[in-house]
Design a protein around this motif. Structure first.
Motif, PDB file in Angstrom:
ATOM      1  N   ASN A   1       0.839  -1.193   0.000  1.00 15.09           N
ATOM      2  CA  ASN A   1       0.000   0.000   0.000  1.00 15.09           C
ATOM      3  C   ASN A   1       0.876   1.247   0.000  1.00 15.09           C
ATOM      4  OD1 ASN A   1       0.477   0.721   3.000  1.00 15.09           O
ATOM      5  ND2 ASN A   1      -0.320  -1.369   3.115  1.00 15.09           N
ATOM      6  N   THR A   2       0.243   2.384  -0.242  1.00 15.02           N
ATOM      7  CA  THR A   2       0.983   3.637  -0.399  1.00 15.02           C
ATOM      8  C   THR A   2       1.737   4.020   0.872  1.00 15.02           C
ATOM      9  OG1 THR A   2      -0.669   4.373  -1.983  1.00 15.02           O
ATOM     10  CG2 THR A   2       0.772   6.055  -1.054  1.00 15.02           C
ATOM     11  N   ARG A   3       1.112   3.850   2.010  1.00 19.58           N
ATOM     12  CA  ARG A   3       1.760   4.246   3.267  1.00 19.58           C
ATOM     13  C   ARG A   3       2.994   3.395   3.554  1.00 19.58           C
ATOM     14  NH1 ARG A   3      -2.703   5.925   7.894  1.00 19.58           N
ATOM     15  NH2 ARG A   3      -3.706   7.609   6.704  1.00 19.58           N
ATOM     16  N   SER A   4       2.894   2.104   3.320  1.00 18.20           N
ATOM     17  CA  SER A   4       4.050   1.228   3.556  1.00 18.20           C
ATOM     18  C   SER A   4       5.205   1.577   2.636  1.00 18.20           C
ATOM     19  CB  SER A   4       3.636  -0.239   3.370  1.00 18.20           C
ATOM     20  OG  SER A   4       2.671  -0.624   4.322  1.00 18.20           O
ATOM     21  N   LYS A   5       4.912   1.843   1.374  1.00 18.17           N
ATOM     22  CA  LYS A   5       5.968   2.218   0.427  1.00 18.17           C
ATOM     23  C   LYS A   5       6.626   3.530   0.832  1.00 18.17           C
ATOM     24  CE  LYS A   5       4.120  -0.109  -3.673  1.00 18.17           C
ATOM     25  NZ  LYS A   5       3.598   0.087  -5.054  1.00 18.17           N
ATOM     26  N   LEU A   6       5.812   4.481   1.285  1.00  9.58           N
ATOM     27  CA  LEU A   6       6.355   5.768   1.702  1.00  9.58           C
ATOM     28  C   LEU A   6       7.264   5.612   2.914  1.00  9.58           C
ATOM     29  CD1 LEU A   6       6.362   8.815   1.151  1.00  9.58           C
ATOM     30  CD2 LEU A   6       4.401   9.023   2.695  1.00  9.58           C
ATOM     31  N   LEU A   7       6.848   4.801   3.881  1.00 18.22           N
ATOM     32  CA  LEU A   7       7.666   4.574   5.071  1.00 18.22           C
ATOM     33  C   LEU A   7       8.952   3.835   4.715  1.00 18.22           C
ATOM     34  CD1 LEU A   7       8.019   4.715   8.137  1.00 18.22           C
ATOM     35  CD2 LEU A   7       6.716   2.585   8.320  1.00 18.22           C
ATOM     36  N   ARG A   8       8.856   2.857   3.843  1.00 16.89           N
ATOM     37  CA  ARG A   8      10.043   2.093   3.416  1.00 16.89           C
ATOM     38  C   ARG A   8      11.061   3.018   2.757  1.00 16.89           C
ATOM     39  NH1 ARG A   8      10.079  -3.651   1.504  1.00 16.89           N
ATOM     40  NH2 ARG A   8      11.989  -3.992   0.328  1.00 16.89           N
ATOM     41  N   SER A   9      10.606   3.866   1.860  1.00 17.39           N
ATOM     42  CA  SER A   9      11.501   4.793   1.169  1.00 17.39           C
ATOM     43  C   SER A   9      12.102   5.810   2.136  1.00 17.39           C
ATOM     44  CB  SER A   9      10.747   5.510   0.053  1.00 17.39           C
ATOM     45  OG  SER A   9      11.558   6.456  -0.587  1.00 17.39           O
ATOM     46  N   ALA A  10      11.276   6.314   3.055  1.00 21.27           N
ATOM     47  CA  ALA A  10      11.758   7.323   4.004  1.00 21.27           C
ATOM     48  C   ALA A  10      12.805   6.743   4.948  1.00 21.27           C
ATOM     49  CB  ALA A  10      10.580   7.879   4.796  1.00 21.27           C
TER      50      ALA A  10
END
Length: 453
Positions: free
Chosen positions: A341-350
């Motif tokens: 999901n979008t939130r998981s991808k954002l956290l992974r990248s951050a």
């Protein structure tokens, strides 16, 4: 013819006939014969010396072969030892931190106030109590039986009320009981009443963040472990995960799903819980709970509102980057955030981006400076640490490829491709340095993806 005369054939008998004595002719030795004999002797001497030289040459050639075989054997041994050292060096690098230290003594599970709860009193006042002979002293055992059989959750759902004494009693059993049946039944009870669709159920008491954190402290959880503390790695002899950590994780996930009913955690408390769950992924002794940890992490990520998540995501990433060691453990942290999901991808990248900033000791302040530092590294130099290059490569992959906002930045994509070409082309296939094949192969694989775009 006279009778005494010999017959004709008798003249032919050699024994009778007198032998003719032939005189031997003396051979005269001339000068030519002497010269010929001299050269024959000299030729034999040369031939003899030639045979001796040939024998010596064969002997020396055998010695040369033995010397060459010894040299070859020595080279093979050196290569084998070098490959063994490389293999051992790569095996030394592994992820895993023992996040639980020595456990403290849990609180006592004595609840005298249960005897006065309304639910138990209703049973005692019932006329059928003459058969049960239920008293206040037996109330704890009676409620444990209802809890284990699943009847307690049905009773409170029917009554529409969970008293504080029962709520705290079930909560403490869930987190501190040594009996698996009781702690599992208590967790099922809480998960049932929290997820009940009947909103008319009144719950007199909810646990706070302090209760959650206090349980972790009793479990021996290392809230502020350092990346330089070797005693916390998996070879340490201290502590271990408690038996009740499974129910703690399940209950934390259940509390995140009822924010529309009851907001149990504040935004900062939820951020801290996300960090705790991700740190639990680093303990190898908890690998059997990976699915449960993943579900809990997803529940915590979805606990935030959209506005809260924009800020909380960066806070969590910065805190984790300063907290985890800069080895394979930081890659484990990034890889455990595996949601699509979008939130998981954002956290992974951050998280990957913030760890990169820490790796370069804040020499870079933005995306372009990080990639500029990466492309400036000469991987052909023997002094280049290819283990660090592997860490940088995986972190950059998760930062660049997962973050959709970087797709519209051609400069970032071009520098990313240059970095991959450096790693894949400048490291030869015969390079025997540790992690050289991993860096080259991974960069080559990622480079194919950039070419196909």
């Amino acid at each position: 013819m006279d009778m005494e005369d010999p017959l004709d054939f008798e003249f032919e008998d050699p024994l009778i006939t007198s032998s003719v004595v032939t005189k031997k002719r003396k051979k005269v030795i001339g000068l030519d014969d002497l010269v010929s004999d001299h050269y024959k002797e000299k030729s034999k001497l040369v031939e003899r010396e030639s045979k001796q030289a040939k024998n010596r040459k064969n002997y020396n050639s055998d010695e040369d072969v033995n010397t060459k075989e010894a040299s070859l054997h020595q080279v093979i041994n050196q290569c084998q030892n070098q490959m063994t050292e490389i293999s051992d060096e790569e095996e030394l690098h592994t992820w895993g931190i023992q996040v639980f230290g020595n456990q403290k003594v849990p609180p006592p599970l004595d609840f005298p106030e249960l005897g006065s709860c309304a639910l138990l009193q209703s049973f005692m006042k019932n006329k059928l109590n003459s058969l049960l002979e239920l008293t206040s002293e037996k109330g704890n055992t009676f409620l444990e039986g209802l809890l284990a059989n699943g009847w307690l959750s049905k009773l409170v759902s029917t009554c529409g009320h969970v008293e504080k004494s029962i709520a705290t009693w079930a909560f403490n059993l869930m987190l501190y009981s040594s009996k698996e049946e009781l702690r599992t039944s208590a967790c099922d009870f809480w998960c049932t009443i929290l997820s009940a669709k009947n909103e008319a159920i009144l719950i007199d008491w909810f646990p706070s963040q302090s209760e959650f954190k206090g349980a972790l402290e009793i479990y021996g959880f290392q809230f502020k472990f350092s990346s330089n503390v070797e005693s916390l790695h998996t070879d340490s002899n201290c502590g271990g995960p408690p038996q009740n950590i499974r129910t703690w994780i399940r209950f934390a996930a259940a509390c995140c799903c009822v924010r529309n009913k009851q907001s149990i955690f504040s935004t900062s408390e939820a951020e801290e819980l996300v960090e705790v769950i991700i740190c639990l992924f680093l303990d190898r002794q908890l690998q059997g709970l990976v699915v449960l940890l993943y579900e809990c992490m997803q529940s915590l990520i979805n606990y935030f509102t959209d506005d809260e998540w924009k800020t909380s995501c960066n806070k969590i990433a910065k805190s984790l980057a300063c907290r985890v060691p800069r080895d394979l453990n930081c890659l484990r942290v990034v890889e455990c955030i595996s949601g699509v999901n979008t939130r998981s991808k954002l956290l992974r990248s951050a998280v990957a981006y913030q760890i990169l900033l820490v790796c370069f000791e804040n020499k870079a302040t933005d995306e372009e400076e990080i990639l500029r530092l990466l492309t400036s590294i000469n991987v052909k130099e023997r002094s280049c640490d290819l283990f660090k290059m592997y860490i940088y490569l995986v972190l950059t992959e998760n930062w660049v490829l997962v973050n959709q906002m970087l797709e519209d930045k051609p400069v970032i994509n071009e520098m990313w491709g240059l970095y991959l070409r450096n790693c894949s082309c400048q490291i030869a296939s015969t390079d025997l340095r540790s992690y050289a094949p991993k860096v080259r192969n991974k960069a080559s694989y990622l480079l194919q993806g950039t070419i196909n775009k």
